[in-house]
Design a protein around this motif. Structure first.
Motif, PDB file in Angstrom:
ATOM      1  N   ASP A   1       0.872  -1.155  -0.327  1.00 23.10           N
ATOM      2  CA  ASP A   1       0.216  -0.354  -0.053  1.00 23.10           C
ATOM      3  C   ASP A   1       1.281   1.286   0.348  1.00 23.10           C
ATOM      4  O   ASP A   1       1.871   1.292   0.660  1.00 23.10           O
ATOM      5  CB  ASP A   1      -0.727   0.074   1.149  1.00 23.10           C
ATOM      6  N   SER A   2       0.151   2.598  -0.333  1.00 17.36           N
ATOM      7  CA  SER A   2       1.304   3.510  -0.864  1.00 17.36           C
ATOM      8  C   SER A   2       0.223   4.890  -0.135  1.00 17.36           C
ATOM      9  O   SER A   2      -0.635   4.814  -0.241  1.00 17.36           O
ATOM     10  CB  SER A   2       1.740   3.620  -1.990  1.00 17.36           C
TER      11      SER A   2
ATOM     12  N   THR B   1       5.851   1.423   5.010  1.00 17.14           N
ATOM     13  CA  THR B   1       6.609   1.222   5.923  1.00 17.14           C
ATOM     14  C   THR B   1       6.887   1.976   7.157  1.00 17.14           C
ATOM     15  O   THR B   1       6.626   2.793   7.413  1.00 17.14           O
ATOM     16  CB  THR B   1       8.034   0.841   5.504  1.00 17.14           C
ATOM     17  N   SER B   2       7.533   1.325   8.378  1.00 15.32           N
ATOM     18  CA  SER B   2       8.039   1.649   8.770  1.00 15.32           C
ATOM     19  C   SER B   2       8.517   3.245   8.312  1.00 15.32           C
ATOM     20  O   SER B   2       8.262   4.452   9.124  1.00 15.32           O
ATOM     21  CB  SER B   2       8.351   1.446  10.563  1.00 15.32           C
ATOM     22  N   ALA B   3       9.321   3.501   7.763  1.00 12.49           N
ATOM     23  CA  ALA B   3      10.849   4.954   7.165  1.00 12.49           C
ATOM     24  C   ALA B   3       9.492   5.549   6.596  1.00 12.49           C
ATOM     25  O   ALA B   3       9.461   5.873   6.474  1.00 12.49           O
ATOM     26  CB  ALA B   3      11.879   4.068   6.255  1.00 12.49           C
TER      27      ALA B   3
ATOM     28  N   LEU C   1       6.143  10.164   5.584  1.00 18.38           N
ATOM     29  CA  LEU C   1       4.888  10.623   5.537  1.00 18.38           C
ATOM     30  C   LEU C   1       3.972  11.778   6.788  1.00 18.38           C
ATOM     31  O   LEU C   1       3.381  12.380   5.835  1.00 18.38           O
ATOM     32  CB  LEU C   1       3.549   9.532   5.154  1.00 18.38           C
ATOM     33  N   LYS C   2       4.266  11.323   8.260  1.00 19.64           N
ATOM     34  CA  LYS C   2       4.105  11.705   9.427  1.00 19.64           C
ATOM     35  C   LYS C   2       4.628  13.552   9.210  1.00 19.64           C
ATOM     36  O   LYS C   2       4.132  14.281   9.524  1.00 19.64           O
ATOM     37  CB  LYS C   2       4.299  11.598  10.228  1.00 19.64           C
TER      38      LYS C   2
END
Length: 203
Positions: A62-63, A92-94, A99-100
Protein backbone atom coordinates in the motif's frame (compact mmCIF):
# COMPACT_ATOMS: atom_id res chain seq x y z
CA UNK A 1 -3.30 28.79 20.09
CA UNK A 2 -5.08 30.33 17.10
CA UNK A 3 -2.76 28.82 14.47
CA UNK A 4 -4.04 25.42 15.44
CA UNK A 5 -7.69 26.45 15.47
CA UNK A 6 -7.42 28.14 12.06
CA UNK A 7 -6.19 24.88 10.61
CA UNK A 8 -8.82 22.95 12.53
CA UNK A 9 -11.62 24.96 10.93
CA UNK A 10 -10.76 23.90 7.39
CA UNK A 11 -12.98 21.01 6.36
CA UNK A 12 -13.77 19.83 2.89
CA UNK A 13 -16.57 17.50 1.87
CA UNK A 14 -15.34 14.42 0.07
CA UNK A 15 -17.32 13.39 -3.01
CA UNK A 16 -19.04 10.01 -2.63
CA UNK A 17 -17.38 7.17 -4.55
CA UNK A 18 -19.01 6.54 -7.93
CA UNK A 19 -19.33 2.90 -9.07
CA UNK A 20 -16.54 1.73 -11.39
CA UNK A 21 -17.55 1.57 -15.06
CA UNK A 22 -17.33 -1.73 -16.99
CA UNK A 23 -14.34 -2.17 -19.27
CA UNK A 24 -12.60 -4.79 -21.41
CA UNK A 25 -9.04 -5.95 -20.84
CA UNK A 26 -7.99 -3.42 -23.51
CA UNK A 27 -9.68 -0.56 -21.72
CA UNK A 28 -7.77 1.78 -19.49
CA UNK A 29 -4.45 1.29 -21.28
CA UNK A 30 -2.42 4.43 -21.06
CA UNK A 31 0.45 4.60 -23.53
CA UNK A 32 1.67 8.10 -22.68
CA UNK A 33 3.77 8.35 -19.53
CA UNK A 34 1.72 10.98 -17.76
CA UNK A 35 3.09 10.25 -14.32
CA UNK A 36 4.21 13.38 -12.56
CA UNK A 37 7.93 13.46 -11.81
CA UNK A 38 9.32 13.37 -8.30
CA UNK A 39 10.93 16.57 -7.06
CA UNK A 40 14.58 16.73 -8.04
CA UNK A 41 17.36 18.20 -5.90
CA UNK A 42 16.62 21.76 -4.77
CA UNK A 43 14.64 23.95 -2.38
CA UNK A 44 10.97 24.59 -3.03
CA UNK A 45 7.74 26.05 -1.76
CA UNK A 46 5.01 23.62 -2.78
CA UNK A 47 1.23 23.55 -2.55
CA UNK A 48 -0.52 20.31 -1.62
CA UNK A 49 -2.76 19.59 -4.64
CA UNK A 50 -4.16 16.24 -3.55
CA UNK A 51 -3.48 13.07 -1.60
CA UNK A 52 -4.53 9.53 -2.50
CA UNK A 53 -4.21 6.09 -1.00
CA UNK A 54 -2.98 3.52 -3.50
CA UNK A 55 -1.37 0.15 -4.04
CA UNK A 56 1.86 -0.61 -5.86
CA UNK A 57 1.60 -4.06 -7.48
CA UNK A 58 5.35 -4.17 -8.20
CA UNK A 59 6.24 -3.65 -4.54
CA UNK A 60 3.04 -5.40 -3.32
CA UNK A 61 2.56 -2.58 -0.88
CA UNK A 62 0.00 0.00 0.00
CA UNK A 63 1.15 3.51 -0.69
CA UNK A 64 0.13 7.12 -0.09
CA UNK A 65 0.66 9.53 -2.94
CA UNK A 66 0.93 13.27 -2.44
CA UNK A 67 0.64 15.54 -5.50
CA UNK A 68 2.51 18.83 -5.07
CA UNK A 69 2.64 21.97 -7.20
CA UNK A 70 5.91 23.94 -7.18
CA UNK A 71 4.91 27.52 -6.32
CA UNK A 72 8.51 28.68 -6.03
CA UNK A 73 11.96 27.16 -6.57
CA UNK A 74 15.23 28.52 -5.19
CA UNK A 75 17.91 29.40 -7.72
CA UNK A 76 19.81 26.31 -8.86
CA UNK A 77 16.91 23.93 -8.07
CA UNK A 78 16.51 21.15 -10.65
CA UNK A 79 12.69 21.14 -10.75
CA UNK A 80 11.27 24.34 -12.26
CA UNK A 81 8.58 26.51 -10.71
CA UNK A 82 5.15 25.55 -12.09
CA UNK A 83 5.88 21.79 -12.09
CA UNK A 84 3.39 19.30 -10.68
CA UNK A 85 5.33 16.62 -8.79
CA UNK A 86 4.54 13.59 -6.67
CA UNK A 87 5.84 12.12 -3.46
CA UNK A 88 4.97 8.49 -2.78
CA UNK A 89 5.31 6.98 0.68
CA UNK A 90 5.08 3.21 1.08
CA UNK A 91 3.41 1.73 4.14
CA UNK A 92 6.65 0.75 5.84
CA UNK A 93 7.87 2.25 9.10
CA UNK A 94 10.31 4.49 7.19
CA UNK A 95 7.66 5.46 4.64
CA UNK A 96 5.09 6.28 7.31
CA UNK A 97 7.60 8.36 9.29
CA UNK A 98 8.38 10.33 6.10
CA UNK A 99 4.67 10.79 5.44
CA UNK A 100 4.04 12.02 8.98
CA UNK A 101 6.92 14.52 8.77
CA UNK A 102 5.36 15.89 5.60
CA UNK A 103 1.85 16.03 7.14
CA UNK A 104 3.00 17.75 10.34
CA UNK A 105 4.85 20.48 8.47
CA UNK A 106 2.04 20.95 5.95
CA UNK A 107 -0.38 21.31 8.89
CA UNK A 108 1.88 23.99 10.38
CA UNK A 109 3.72 22.00 13.07
CA UNK A 110 7.51 21.72 12.85
CA UNK A 111 10.61 23.68 11.95
CA UNK A 112 10.80 26.40 9.32
CA UNK A 113 13.57 26.22 6.70
CA UNK A 114 14.99 29.34 8.32
CA UNK A 115 15.33 27.47 11.62
CA UNK A 116 16.96 24.56 9.78
CA UNK A 117 19.48 26.93 8.17
CA UNK A 118 20.23 28.79 11.37
CA UNK A 119 21.16 25.82 13.53
CA UNK A 120 18.05 25.78 15.73
CA UNK A 121 17.51 22.72 17.94
CA UNK A 122 15.49 20.85 15.30
CA UNK A 123 15.11 17.67 17.41
CA UNK A 124 13.32 19.43 20.25
CA UNK A 125 11.26 21.57 17.83
CA UNK A 126 10.10 18.37 16.06
CA UNK A 127 9.32 16.52 19.30
CA UNK A 128 7.16 19.41 20.43
CA UNK A 129 5.55 19.76 16.98
CA UNK A 130 4.76 16.05 16.82
CA UNK A 131 3.00 16.21 20.20
CA UNK A 132 0.88 19.14 18.94
CA UNK A 133 0.10 17.42 15.65
CA UNK A 134 -0.84 14.16 17.42
CA UNK A 135 -3.13 16.09 19.77
CA UNK A 136 -4.85 17.76 16.80
CA UNK A 137 -5.18 14.41 15.00
CA UNK A 138 -6.60 12.73 18.13
CA UNK A 139 -9.06 15.59 18.67
CA UNK A 140 -10.73 14.24 15.48
CA UNK A 141 -10.88 10.74 16.93
CA UNK A 142 -7.56 9.01 16.24
CA UNK A 143 -4.03 9.35 14.88
CA UNK A 144 -4.10 9.37 11.08
CA UNK A 145 -7.41 11.26 10.82
CA UNK A 146 -5.82 14.24 9.00
CA UNK A 147 -4.02 12.02 6.46
CA UNK A 148 -7.24 10.07 5.83
CA UNK A 149 -9.29 13.27 5.42
CA UNK A 150 -6.63 14.59 3.03
CA UNK A 151 -7.00 11.44 0.90
CA UNK A 152 -10.76 12.03 0.61
CA UNK A 153 -12.11 9.77 3.38
CA UNK A 154 -15.30 11.33 4.79
CA UNK A 155 -14.17 12.93 8.03
CA UNK A 156 -14.54 16.07 10.08
CA UNK A 157 -10.73 16.30 10.29
CA UNK A 158 -9.16 19.09 8.19
CA UNK A 159 -7.57 18.26 4.83
CA UNK A 160 -4.02 19.26 3.93
CA UNK A 161 -5.22 20.13 0.42
CA UNK A 162 -4.24 23.68 -0.53
CA UNK A 163 -1.67 24.04 2.25
CA UNK A 164 1.79 25.45 1.46
CA UNK A 165 4.92 23.74 2.76
CA UNK A 166 8.63 24.32 2.14
CA UNK A 167 10.98 21.47 1.33
CA UNK A 168 14.66 20.90 0.61
CA UNK A 169 15.28 17.79 -1.49
CA UNK A 170 18.69 16.12 -1.45
CA UNK A 171 19.99 12.99 -3.12
CA UNK A 172 19.90 9.80 -1.07
CA UNK A 173 21.02 6.27 -1.92
CA UNK A 174 20.90 5.12 -5.57
CA UNK A 175 17.87 3.09 -6.67
CA UNK A 176 18.99 -0.45 -7.61
CA UNK A 177 17.38 -2.65 -10.25
CA UNK A 178 16.19 -5.77 -8.34
CA UNK A 179 16.88 -8.03 -11.37
CA UNK A 180 20.44 -6.88 -12.14
CA UNK A 181 21.47 -5.33 -8.79
CA UNK A 182 22.85 -2.43 -10.84
CA UNK A 183 21.96 1.20 -10.14
CA UNK A 184 19.09 2.47 -12.33
CA UNK A 185 20.47 6.01 -12.47
CA UNK A 186 17.70 7.22 -10.19
CA UNK A 187 18.07 7.94 -6.47
CA UNK A 188 15.98 8.02 -3.34
CA UNK A 189 14.93 11.50 -2.33
CA UNK A 190 15.69 12.85 1.12
CA UNK A 191 13.14 15.50 2.15
CA UNK A 192 13.65 18.17 4.81
CA UNK A 193 10.31 19.89 5.36
CA UNK A 194 9.71 23.44 6.54
CA UNK A 195 6.59 25.06 7.96
CA UNK A 196 5.12 27.99 6.01
CA UNK A 197 3.71 30.46 8.59
CA UNK A 198 -0.09 30.86 8.80
CA UNK A 199 0.21 34.49 7.63
CA UNK A 200 1.62 33.22 4.31
CA UNK A 201 -0.93 30.41 3.84
CA UNK A 202 -3.73 30.96 1.30
CA UNK A 203 -6.81 32.33 3.03
Amino acid sequence: DNEMSMFGNRTENAAPNAPAPMRSKYGGIQCADTRDPMLDVGAYRVRVVSCAEGYNPGKRRDSYKVTLFVVDAAEGSKTPKGTTATMIAFMTSAGLAELKRFAMHAAGFGATLEQRMNGADIKSILLDAERQYDALDESYGYQGAILEASAGKPSNAPSLQGRLVDVIVTQGKPVMNPQTSQPTGDFYRVYAWGVVPEAEQPK
